[in-house]
Structure formats: structure tokens, C-alpha cells
Motif scaffolding. Structure first.
Motif, PDB file in Angstrom:
ATOM      1  N   LEU A 193      -4.028  -7.231  -3.788  1.00 21.55           N
ATOM      2  CA  LEU A 193      -3.925  -8.669  -3.574  1.00 21.55           C
ATOM      3  C   LEU A 193      -2.976  -9.311  -4.584  1.00 21.55           C
ATOM      4  CD1 LEU A 193      -7.572  -9.795  -2.742  1.00 21.55           C
ATOM      5  CD2 LEU A 193      -5.599  -9.796  -1.230  1.00 21.55           C
ATOM      6  N   ARG A 194      -3.100  -8.915  -5.851  1.00 23.83           N
ATOM      7  CA  ARG A 194      -2.233  -9.512  -6.874  1.00 23.83           C
ATOM      8  C   ARG A 194      -0.771  -9.168  -6.624  1.00 23.83           C
ATOM      9  NH1 ARG A 194      -2.711 -12.040 -11.594  1.00 23.83           N
ATOM     10  NH2 ARG A 194      -1.046 -11.802 -13.128  1.00 23.83           N
ATOM     11  N   ARG A 195      -0.523  -7.999  -6.075  1.00 25.87           N
ATOM     12  CA  ARG A 195       0.865  -7.586  -5.790  1.00 25.87           C
ATOM     13  C   ARG A 195       1.391  -8.228  -4.506  1.00 25.87           C
ATOM     14  NH1 ARG A 195       5.407  -6.891  -5.681  1.00 25.87           N
ATOM     15  NH2 ARG A 195       6.615  -4.969  -5.776  1.00 25.87           N
ATOM     16  N   ALA A 196       0.524  -8.457  -3.521  1.00 20.77           N
ATOM     17  CA  ALA A 196       0.974  -8.939  -2.218  1.00 20.77           C
ATOM     18  C   ALA A 196       1.025 -10.453  -2.122  1.00 20.77           C
ATOM     19  CB  ALA A 196       0.069  -8.394  -1.115  1.00 20.77           C
ATOM     20  N   ALA A 222       0.811  -1.215   0.000  1.00 19.80           N
ATOM     21  CA  ALA A 222       0.000   0.000   0.000  1.00 19.80           C
ATOM     22  C   ALA A 222       0.844   1.265   0.000  1.00 19.80           C
ATOM     23  CB  ALA A 222      -0.940   0.003   1.206  1.00 19.80           C
ATOM     24  N   ALA A 223       2.124   1.162   0.414  1.00 21.15           N
ATOM     25  CA  ALA A 223       3.005   2.332   0.414  1.00 21.15           C
ATOM     26  C   ALA A 223       3.659   2.581  -0.939  1.00 21.15           C
ATOM     27  CB  ALA A 223       4.088   2.150   1.487  1.00 21.15           C
ATOM     28  N   GLU A 224       3.427   1.744  -1.923  1.00 24.02           N
ATOM     29  CA  GLU A 224       4.043   1.935  -3.233  1.00 24.02           C
ATOM     30  C   GLU A 224       3.320   3.035  -4.018  1.00 24.02           C
ATOM     31  OE1 GLU A 224       5.521  -2.720  -3.698  1.00 24.02           O
ATOM     32  OE2 GLU A 224       3.962  -1.912  -5.018  1.00 24.02           O
ATOM     33  N   ASP A 225       4.042   3.639  -4.958  1.00 23.33           N
ATOM     34  CA  ASP A 225       3.525   4.818  -5.663  1.00 23.33           C
ATOM     35  C   ASP A 225       2.288   4.516  -6.492  1.00 23.33           C
ATOM     36  OD1 ASP A 225       5.509   6.382  -4.574  1.00 23.33           O
ATOM     37  OD2 ASP A 225       6.880   6.111  -6.273  1.00 23.33           O
TER      38      ASP A 225
END
Length: 570
Positions: A227-230, A204-207
């Protein structure tokens, strides 16, 4: 290629374990012919002639190589062999047990997913809205700190014995599935929920998340992206949780008298029924290996090249004051119990059996009239002392393998799929029951994550910029290893090993609970818990005291781990 190497490493380790089981008659201290003779013919005198007849019947007189060849040929044909004790085909015992274990494990995985979803959904919504996801607080942390055998014992005490809501033993209907599934799944659900919430906080902290919110993407779309990123970095962790469920089958099935693979393997190890033990361990470990490979394949497919961007270190969470408070609330009672145990006697006093708490015995007495609090303090030295010894062994092995990454990585990946209960059974057959065997078993399954960390630290030390300058000035390889590389690896690795000390203590306690570690009369926490379960209704504190001590120890160390991160945050 990486998946293929992982598969080959797992198959090699599994083959080595099965071969070692086949060689146990020549490696173990006990003669299996004597055990089989007593099981088949109770009361018959163990003469040399009778033992020789049993050895000939089992094929032991042909030597180890012939026995291994016969077993390998049988397995290649799909023949699991014949039980040494009962004389029946192994498949008649193992295959029904496999079906039962798969049912319980499937229900446990459903519990893991339910707990993870319930704890993660609020954090996912907050992260999509731009608010901190959080770690889940004491509820998630408490679940993650509960080992499976401890949840099983508490389930029997509370839900079965006191409240009478669910049956405690047997496996004849859906109601008998609830407690085993909860015992095997709650801890894994807590761990996965904590990891998922941490991962969501990092992503969630990504740009791109801020850019999506600014562009007006819907919350549902952002949640899917989060979700797909984590998820990809978490999939290998789900494999570890699946392996823990496989290992938990031994303790949980024993507690609830579930006729599954874990209980069958424990009985076979105790009876030295090696064909049954080989089949059970091959299936249990094979389940863990399969879960690991599937998780790696899914992570590779989902993540692609973006997987490497995921941060590896959890963010700082909580406050320094809260961490200190948790340490004080959990560690202080343990220190009081240890001090009390050092000055009080835990001697047998049959005239005061199963007494309620009094001024003379603060937590009452156990089934032999011994002071429960004194035994609890003395057991802390047994449990933690064994854990420290296992930690030192794991550290030394990991430190040595860290400088051989080509050997360390495949071995660590394969051995990481071995639960401590299975290692404990093998060590018991080889060395006999005892606390030293528990130390060896826990160390045998605790070194893989340390070895992986040591290999990473060694690789980083070798790429340091000033190292080339020292080599150019004439520094020898051994001097560089002793004065440069080793100090950069040994210190951080020792800190990592210390963080795993509570898990090793719980591993020692689980082996004691199963009767694979400390003797039944020792004050070790796991053995004390197992010994006190039959007396739950008359002396509940005798069982709840070691259970509470294990939970408090784990929570205290988890709070201590979070203290430096909280200090950096403030």
C-alpha cells in the motif's frame, strides 16, 4: 516550489474565469438587463427607458472595468455582492448551498472509499500472497464506465420510481442523501478501484516483494508495504476524482432537487445572475483546486524519491478472446440501432404516445409518439459526432501547447480542475444553448491530459540521438520540426485522443441532459434521457434506451483499448 507554481497557476486561472464571468454582459449574445427586467418585473414592457434603468441599477452603464473593480473590491472585503435577480445578498443563497453540497460531497467520498476498499482488499491479499491481483472484472469496469448523471437517472428509475425504496427528490433527511451520494460516488469508486488494483499488480512484481516473502515477513507487513508503495502515484488520481465529484454536483443536485451549489449555479447561469454565478463557480472550482493541491502534497510526502520508479502503463490484463467478445456484445446493438435510425422515421405521431414495444416500434414510442429505437440511432450521430468534433479541437490545442511545455504544464494542471458542467454553464451564458456550445465546452476541459502527453512526446523527440547528427549535417529547425518531431508527436497523440472519445461523448450527453447542449427536441442521448424521465412509469424504455447506449459505447471502447495489450500478452 512545484506546489507553489501549481497554486499560482490555479489562482491565475480562477481569477481569469471570474473576470470572464464579470465581462459576460459585454461578451454574451443576450442582454442581461432584459433577463433581469423579466425576472424582477414580470409582464413589464421592455422599453429603452426600463432597460436603461435596470442597467444603471446593476452598474452596467459604468463600463466593464468599473464593474470588475467593484466586484474585486467587494470580494477582497468578503462581500459576495447582491443578486441581480432577487436583490438579496449573494451570501444568503450561496453559503447554505455550500453547506449542503459539502454534505453530499462528503457522503460521495465515503462511497468512493467504500467501493475502493471493497474491491481492493481481495486484490491486496492475493498480491501479498504472490498471486495475480487482477483488475476486478466486469463489476469494477462497469462502475468506472457509469457517468454520474446516468447513475442519478437510473437511481430515480429503479430505486425510487419502481421499487420505492428511497425518495427521489428533496433534501430533508438522511434518506434523501443516499441516492445523490451513490450517484456521485459509484463511478469514482470504480475508477479508483481499477487504478488501485492495477498499481498493486505492478508493485507486486517488484523484487522486494519476493525478498520479503522469502525472509518470512507476515502477510500484514507485506500488505502495508504494498500500500505504501502503490498509493503515492494514485493520490493525484484521487484529486481528479474529487474534481469529478465537484462537477457531478451540478447534474446530481439538479436531478434530485438538492439545494446545493451545483443547482444554484445552473439556475444563476440560466437567469444570467452573474454575482451568484461568480460565487458558485469560485467555490466549486476552489474545492477542486484545494483537492488537487492536497493530493499533490500528500503524494510528495509519502513517496519521496521512490515515486518516479512506479510504472506509468497498466499491465496487460484479460484475454484477446474476452475483449473481442465484449466488443461484439456491446458494439453490435449500437450499430443495429444506428442502421435502424437511418432507415426509419422519428417523426411526431401524437396518436401513438408512450406505446409499449410492438412489431412496428421495437422499443415503443416516446412522449410525442416517436419511435424510440429510431431516435436512439439518430441520437448516436448527434452524440458521437459532437464528441468527434470536440476530440479534434482538443487534439489541435494539445498539439500546439505540447511544444510549449512551460505554458502547457501549469495551464493543464489548473484547467484539469474544471468540470465539464461548469464549462458548459459559461459557454451557454456566452454563446447560448446549442450543440456547438457543448462541443466548445467539452473541448475546453478535455485538452489538459492530451497537452501533458504531447509535451512528454515532444521532449522525448528532442532528445533522440540521431537528431544531433541531422542538425550537425545542416538540417534547419523547421525541417526537423516538420519531418522529425511532429510525426513522433502527432501519431501517438492521435491514439490517445481516440481513447478519450467515449469520455467526451459522455460529456456532450451530460450537457444535453442538463439542458446546456443540444435542444430539448433533438435525439441526442443526454437530452433524450432528460426528456423521458418524467414518463418513467409509462414508458421506461424511452429513458433506459439512451442510458444503455451510453454504457454500451463506453464498455465497447474500454474493451477495444484492452485488445492490443491482451494480444501482446498472448
Amino acid at each position: 516550489m512545484a506546489l507553489l507554481r501549481g497554486l499560482l497557476a490555479r489562482l491565475a486561472v480562477l481569477a481569469a474565469v471570474l473576470a470572464a464571468i464579470g465581462l459576460l454582459p459585454w461578451l454574451a449574445r443576450r442582454d442581461p438587463a432584459l433577463t433581469v427586467l423579466r425576472a424582477r418585473y414580470p409582464g413589464r414592457e421592455a422599453t429603452d427607458t426600463a432597460l436603461a434603468a435596470v442597467r444603471a441599477d446593476l452598474g452596467l452603464d459604468a463600463g466593464p472595468l468599473r464593474l470588475l473593480q467593484d466586484r474585486a473590491a467587494g470580494l477582497a472585503r468578503g462581500d459576495l455582492g447582491t443578486s441581480w435577480v432577487s436583490g438579496t445578498p449573494v451570501a444568503d443563497t450561496v453559503l447554505p448551498a455550500l453547506a449542503t453540497s459539502l454534505t453530499v460531497m462528503g457522503a460521495a467520498l465515503a462511497v468512493v472509499l467504500a467501493v475502493t476498499c471493497a474491491a481492493t482488499l481481495p486484490a491486496l491479499r492475493r498480491a501479498a500472497a504472490g498471486r495475480p491481483a487482477g483488475t476486478g472484472g466486469i463489476a469494477v469496469t462497469g462502475l468506472a464506465a457509469l457517468p454520474e448523471f446516468l447513475v442519478a437517472a437510473l437511481g430515480v428509475a429503479v430505486l425510487a420510481a419502481w421499487l420505492g425504496l428511497l425518495p427521489a427528490y428533496g433534501f430533508t433527511g438522511p434518506r434523501h442523501l443516499v441516492l445523490p451520494a451513490l450517484a456521485m460516488g459509484l463511478s469514482g469508486g470504480g475508477v479508483l478501484a481499477r487504478l488501485t488494483r492495477d498499481a498493486l499488480g505492478q508493485v507486486a512484481a517488484e523484487d522486494w516483494v519476493r525478498q520479503w516473502r522469502t525472509a518470512g515477513y507476515t502477510r500484514t507487513r507485506i500488505m502495508r508495504g504494498l500500500l505504501r508503495r502503490a498509493l503515492p502515484p494514485l493520490l493525484p488520481q484521487t484529486a481528479i476524482i474529487a474534481v469529478s465529484i465537484t462537477g457531478a454536483a451540478v447534474a446530481v443536485e439538479t436531478v434530485f432537487a438538492v439545494p446545493g451549489l451545483g443547482r444554484a449555479a445552473l439556475a444563476a447561469a440560466d437567469a444570467q445572475d452573474l454575482p451568484v454565478l461568480q460565487a458558485c463557480i469560485a467555490l466549486l472550482v476552489g474545492l477542486g483546486f484545494t483537492a488537487g493541491l492536497l493530493a499533490r502534497a500528500a503524494a510528495h510526502r509519502l513517496a519521496g524519491p521512490a515515486e518516479a520508479a512506479a510504472p506509468a502503463v497498466p499491465p496487460a490484463t484479460g484475454s484477446r478472446r474476452g475483449a473481442v467478445l465484449w466488443i461484439a456484445c456491446t458494439a453490435t446493438p449500437l450499430l443495429i440501432a444506428v442502421a435502424y435510425g437511418l432507415v426509419r422515421s422519428g417523426a411526431v405521431a401524437t396518436g401513438s404516445r408512450l406505446e409499449a414495444p410492438t412489431a412496428a416500434h421495437w422499443l415503443g414510442t416516446d412522449e410525442l409518439g416517436r419511435d424510440v429505437l429510431a431516435r436512439l440511432g439518430q441520437g448516436a450521430l448527434w452524440t458521437v459526432g459532437a464528441a468527434v468534433a470536440a476530440c479534434v479541437l482538443s487534439y489541435l490545442l494539445a498539439l500546439a501547447l505540447g511544444f510549449a511545455p512551460r505554458l502547457a504544464h501549469p495551464l493543464a494542471e489548473a484547467c484539469n480542475s474544471f468540470p465539464v458542467a461548469i464549462a458548459g454553464m459559461l459557454v451557454v451564458v456566452l454563446l447560448g444553448r446549442g450543440q456547438s456550445g457543448a462541443v466548445v465546452a467539452v473541448a475546453a476541459v478535455s485538452w489538459p491530459p492530451l497537452a501533458a502527453h504531447a509535451a512528454a512526446l515532444a521532449a522525448r523527440a528532442r532528445t533522440a540521438g540521431h537528431l544531433e547528427a541531422r542538425l550537425a549535417l545542416g538540417a534547419g529547425r523547421w525541417w526537423v520540426l516538420r519531418r522529425h518531431t511532429l510525426p513522433l508527436v502527432a501519431g501517438p497523440l492521435a491514439s490517445h485522443a481516440g481513447l478519450r472519445l467515449p469520455g467526451m461523448a459522455l460529456g456532450v450527453a451530460s450537457l444535453g441532459f442538463l439542458g446546456l447542449g443540444a435542444g430539448p427536441d433533438s435525439p441526442e442521448w443526454g437530452a433524450s434521457l432528460a426528456r423521458s424521465l418524467p414518463y418513467l412509469e409509462r414508458a421506461p424504455l424511452a429513458a433506459l434506451a439512451p442510458a444503455a447506449a451510453m454504457i454500451a459505447m463506453t464498455l465497447a471502447v474500454m474493451a477495444a483499448v484492452s485488445l492490443p495489450r491482451a494480444a501482446r500478452r498472448t
